[in-house]
Design an enzyme around this catalytic site. Structure first.
Site, PDB file in Angstrom:
ATOM      1  N   ILE A  63      42.078  84.127  38.391  1.00 40.26           N
ATOM      2  CA  ILE A  63      42.267  82.719  38.724  1.00 40.26           C
ATOM      3  C   ILE A  63      41.031  82.326  39.522  1.00 40.26           C
ATOM      4  CG2 ILE A  63      43.687  83.298  40.774  1.00 40.26           C
ATOM      5  CD1 ILE A  63      45.130  80.599  40.359  1.00 40.26           C
ATOM      6  N   SER A  64      40.327  81.308  39.073  1.00 42.58           N
ATOM      7  CA  SER A  64      39.024  80.961  39.653  1.00 42.58           C
ATOM      8  C   SER A  64      39.144  80.549  41.118  1.00 42.58           C
ATOM      9  CB  SER A  64      38.367  79.822  38.868  1.00 42.58           C
ATOM     10  OG  SER A  64      37.915  80.271  37.622  1.00 42.58           O
ATOM     11  N   GLN A  65      38.052  80.735  41.826  1.00 41.19           N
ATOM     12  CA  GLN A  65      37.930  80.257  43.200  1.00 41.19           C
ATOM     13  C   GLN A  65      38.150  78.741  43.215  1.00 41.19           C
ATOM     14  OE1 GLN A  65      34.042  81.114  44.695  1.00 41.19           O
ATOM     15  NE2 GLN A  65      34.338  80.019  46.616  1.00 41.19           N
TER      16      GLN A  65
END
Length: 213
Positions: A63-65
């Site tokens: 899950i992206s920053q």
């Protein structure tokens, strides 16, 4: 799992951090403030849901920053009703941000495990993409083109030509290009064969998968 006052307070802190890091688009910040990111994460990482970092999810993906999500989304300059193609549905968090901003979202995921999970999960939270597709992001979604914006959420070793061709005139493609480290790159379509290219610095993404269907 609930969305508590504590979660909402942590989200506000995250939004303040994103503002400090240079995110200014109010609709992007409002979307991140409204979306319960902790619900998109595996139980082992729940305490870190509002830390500005990427975390593992299923199928060796991440899950992206939040800053990366906000930065990419801000580059697209989304208006309500815009038709957006997302390459790499993943956890569905970025998809939810786009939906929250009023975009009509078409999203492609290469990992069947993630596709099945996210297809069921997003509607439960009230986020309804126009289409979620299990397929190859490198070829885009020609039957639904053209798009106001295309957002690639994984590192691409090169820019797929079909994605450029599926943009409207004036449309934007935001894509991290490179192997180990990617350069955040935006292409704006100026004409049938004319594109402006801008670069926005180094980021690190999981690789965009290809040709495995």
């Amino acid at each position: 799992m609930k969305d508590t006052f504590k979660h909402k307070g942590l989200r506000q802190q995250l939004v303040n951090e994103l503002k400090h890091k240079g995110i200014v688009d109010k609709s992007v910040l409002n979307a991140i403030n409204n979306i319960p990111r902790h619900l998109f994460m595996d139980s082992g990482f729940l305490h870190y849901a509002y830390v500005d970092k990427a975390f593992p999810i299923a199928a060796d993906q991440t899950i992206s920053q939040p800053y990366t999500v906000a930065f990419q989304t801000e580059l697209l300059q989304i208006k309500k009703g815009d038709k957006i193609l997302e390459i790499g549905t993943g956890s569905g968090y970025q998809t939810a941000v786009l939906c929250e901003m009023g975009a009509r979202v078409y999203s492609i995921e290469r990992q069947n495990e993630l596709f099945k999970k996210t297809s069921k999960f997003l509607p439960k939270l009230g986020y309804r993409a126009k289409k979620l597709i299990f397929g190859d992001g490198y070829i885009g979604l020609r039957e639904e083109a053209p798009f106001d914006g295309i957002l690639v959420t994984a590192g691409a070793p090169y820019v797929p030509t079909p994605l450029l061709s599926q943009l409207k005139i004036g449309g934007r493609l935001v894509i991290p290009v490179g192997d180990d480290v990617q350069e955040m790159t935006m292409f704006t379509r100026k004409g049938p064969k004319e594109f402006d290219k801008e670069e926005f610095g180094a980021f690190r993404f999981v690789p965009l998968l290809e040709d495995k269907n």
